[in-house]
Design a protein around this motif. Structure first.
Motif, PDB file in Angstrom:
ATOM      1  N   UNK A 156      26.349  23.340 -86.257  1.00 33.73           N
ATOM      2  CA  UNK A 156      26.211  23.634 -84.707  1.00 33.73           C
ATOM      3  C   UNK A 156      25.702  22.082 -84.729  1.00 33.73           C
ATOM      4  N   UNK A 157      25.389  21.426 -85.033  1.00 34.71           N
ATOM      5  CA  UNK A 157      24.417  19.631 -84.489  1.00 34.71           C
ATOM      6  C   UNK A 157      25.128  18.592 -85.274  1.00 34.71           C
ATOM      7  N   UNK A 158      26.348  19.139 -86.501  1.00 32.03           N
ATOM      8  CA  UNK A 158      26.658  18.439 -87.522  1.00 32.03           C
ATOM      9  C   UNK A 158      26.139  18.841 -88.934  1.00 32.03           C
ATOM     10  N   UNK A 159      25.588  19.275 -88.981  1.00 31.20           N
ATOM     11  CA  UNK A 159      24.169  19.685 -90.066  1.00 31.20           C
ATOM     12  C   UNK A 159      25.133  20.370 -91.829  1.00 31.20           C
ATOM     13  N   UNK A 160      24.367  20.367 -92.832  1.00 31.77           N
ATOM     14  CA  UNK A 160      25.348  21.241 -93.693  1.00 31.77           C
ATOM     15  C   UNK A 160      23.592  21.721 -95.167  1.00 31.77           C
ATOM     16  N   UNK A 161      23.035  22.561 -94.377  1.00 29.89           N
ATOM     17  CA  UNK A 161      22.011  23.472 -95.381  1.00 29.89           C
ATOM     18  C   UNK A 161      22.254  23.920 -96.939  1.00 29.89           C
ATOM     19  N   UNK A 162      21.215  23.676 -97.651  1.00 29.42           N
ATOM     20  CA  UNK A 162      21.649  23.968 -99.631  1.00 29.42           C
ATOM     21  C   UNK A 162      20.434  25.166 -99.816  1.00 29.42           C
ATOM     22  N   UNK A 177      19.875  13.701 -95.347  1.00 26.88           N
ATOM     23  CA  UNK A 177      20.210  13.232 -94.436  1.00 26.88           C
ATOM     24  C   UNK A 177      20.032  11.522 -94.422  1.00 26.88           C
ATOM     25  N   UNK A 178      20.580  10.923 -93.838  1.00 31.18           N
ATOM     26  CA  UNK A 178      20.468   9.460 -93.895  1.00 31.18           C
ATOM     27  C   UNK A 178      19.158   8.817 -93.576  1.00 31.18           C
ATOM     28  N   UNK A 179      18.369   7.746 -94.737  1.00 36.24           N
ATOM     29  CA  UNK A 179      16.962   7.911 -94.729  1.00 36.24           C
ATOM     30  C   UNK A 179      16.882   7.166 -93.950  1.00 36.24           C
ATOM     31  N   UNK A 180      17.299   7.130 -92.774  1.00 40.08           N
ATOM     32  CA  UNK A 180      16.650   5.781 -91.105  1.00 40.08           C
ATOM     33  C   UNK A 180      16.101   6.396 -90.207  1.00 40.08           C
ATOM     34  N   UNK A 289      20.995  12.274 -84.987  1.00 37.32           N
ATOM     35  CA  UNK A 289      21.084  12.089 -83.588  1.00 37.32           C
ATOM     36  C   UNK A 289      21.366  13.571 -83.043  1.00 37.32           C
ATOM     37  N   UNK A 290      22.254  14.656 -83.020  1.00 36.12           N
ATOM     38  CA  UNK A 290      22.089  15.551 -82.238  1.00 36.12           C
ATOM     39  C   UNK A 290      21.063  16.131 -82.627  1.00 36.12           C
ATOM     40  N   UNK A 291      20.415  16.299 -83.285  1.00 32.11           N
ATOM     41  CA  UNK A 291      19.406  17.489 -83.650  1.00 32.11           C
ATOM     42  C   UNK A 291      17.893  17.063 -82.698  1.00 32.11           C
ATOM     43  N   UNK A 292      18.185  15.403 -82.744  1.00 36.30           N
ATOM     44  CA  UNK A 292      16.983  14.964 -81.885  1.00 36.30           C
ATOM     45  C   UNK A 292      17.493  15.006 -80.512  1.00 36.30           C
ATOM     46  N   UNK A 293      18.425  14.641 -80.374  1.00 33.92           N
ATOM     47  CA  UNK A 293      18.981  14.907 -78.691  1.00 33.92           C
ATOM     48  C   UNK A 293      18.934  16.826 -78.270  1.00 33.92           C
ATOM     49  N   UNK A 294      18.826  16.886 -79.115  1.00 33.64           N
ATOM     50  CA  UNK A 294      17.958  19.271 -79.145  1.00 33.64           C
ATOM     51  C   UNK A 294      17.034  18.563 -78.209  1.00 33.64           C
ATOM     52  N   UNK A 295      16.100  18.360 -79.472  1.00 34.07           N
ATOM     53  CA  UNK A 295      14.643  18.343 -79.691  1.00 34.07           C
ATOM     54  C   UNK A 295      14.904  17.605 -78.143  1.00 34.07           C
ATOM     55  N   UNK A 296      15.083  16.646 -77.694  1.00 35.76           N
ATOM     56  CA  UNK A 296      14.598  15.688 -75.904  1.00 35.76           C
ATOM     57  C   UNK A 296      15.222  16.626 -75.228  1.00 35.76           C
ATOM     58  N   UNK A 297      16.251  17.601 -74.981  1.00 38.97           N
ATOM     59  CA  UNK A 297      16.545  18.594 -74.610  1.00 38.97           C
ATOM     60  C   UNK A 297      16.066  19.363 -74.114  1.00 38.97           C
TER      61      UNK A 297
END
Length: 327
Positions: A156-162, A177-180, A289-297
């Motif tokens: 739902x937040x544009x991520x994929x897990x292993x 994740x992107x290392x930024x 970005x989407x996960x951090x937006x979720x944290x703020x929301x």
């Protein structure tokens, strides 16, 4: 004795020393195990500052975590300088080839604990590591249910897990994740995903730091993404009587397996048949970005850090609730 791996000879002293008394596995068995799964274990360690969990006298003896590169480090084994929460620094080994794994095994290293960063950038993680930790009254199968729900949250937040077994009762889910982003950002992302999972599975999943508040639930240990926190690498042996292995899995396997299925004896055969089932993970790097937006929301703010961390900005009081009430 000497073992040769990729043209490099690695000395193995006292190869018949017993490391796992119950099944009788020796240092030589440990070294041969790591040789058999070398491409998989190296994928999880390559160029990562790595803490060595050493058991010089086997799993029934004392152990310690070797954070600083030991004396006598081979000239071909690089290091990276990492900074602890205290501000102190250390040069940690950064395996770049299978011989490094065997060299560590000769020192009694059974479990490798790599940082979620690479040696060329030790401030920006390139993996989220989500630890699903069964609390008393729950077990591996409860963690599996939580993992399936987490997979939907990630999607739902544009991520994929292993997913992989922890080697104990729990599960770890890795997200490249992107290392930024900073350690703080990555920790906040895991908190947000954990809270969303908690919302979807009320009473079954918790993000409560204090054990007295968790209940019989799967704890999303968000502090595994705090600086200087590490978990066992893929294909690491665990210091348990039967020599279980923290084993990468395919999602479709989760409902069919048990942690006890994966040991020093069984995993090489699985690896020979299937290879590293997470080999494709390095081809991906997702945005937070989407996960951090979720944290703020969510607006719920931060959660307590581990006790050895300095007080962090925005952190709530680090006081056990039952003690706070007494005052």
């Amino acid at each position: 004795m000497e073992l040769e791996v990729d043209g490099r000879a690695v000395r193995l002293s006292n190869p018949d020393k017993v490391y796992f008394p119950e099944p009788g596995f020796t240092k030589r068995d440990v070294a041969e195990y790591y040789l058999a799964v070398a491409p998989g274990v190296l994928r999880g360690l390559r160029n990562r500052p790595t803490t060595l969990q050493r058991f010089p006298d086997g799993v029934e003896g004392e152990f310690f975590y070797q954070k600083r590169a030991p004396k006598g480090l081979p000239e071909w084994l690089p290091t990276a300088r990492i900074a602890f929460p205290s501000g102190r620094t250390a040069d940690e080994v950064c395996p770049t080839e299978p011989a490094a794994v065997l060299w560590a095994a000769n020192l009694g290293c059974l479990t490798f604990h790599p940082w979620p960063v690479r040696r060329d950038d030790t401030e920006h993680p390139d993996e989220l590591r989500i630890d699903l930790d069964p609390q008393p009254g729950t077990d591996f199968h409860d963690a599996v249910r939580a993992a399936h729900a987490l997979r939907e949250v990630l999607d739902a937040y544009g991520l994929r897990g292993w997913p992989k077994t922890s080697g104990g009762r729990g599960l770890h889910v890795y997200v490249p994740v992107e290392p930024r982003w900073t350690f703080t950002d990555c920790r906040h992302a895991v908190i947000a995903l954990g809270r969303e999972l908690e919302h979807r599975m009320p009473g079954e999943v918790t993000t409560q730091w204090w054990k007295e508040e968790r209940g019989e639930a799967i704890f999303v240990d968000y502090n595994q993404m705090a600086r200087d926190r590490t978990i066992a690498s893929p294909y690491s042996l665990r210091p348990r009587p039967q020599a279980t292995v923290s084993t990468p899995l395919r999602w479709e396997e989760l409902d069919e397996v048990s942690p006890a299925d994966f040991t020093l004896r069984t995993v090489p055969e699985r690896f020979a048949e299937l290879g590293d089932v997470h080999a494709d993970m390095e081809q991906h790097a997702f945005s937070l970005e989407a996960a951090l937006e979720l944290y703020a929301h969510q607006g719920a703010g931060d959660l307590p850090y581990p006790p050895d961390h300095p007080k962090m900005p925005g952190e709530p009081d680090r006081v056990q609730p039952s003690r706070a009430k007494k005052h």
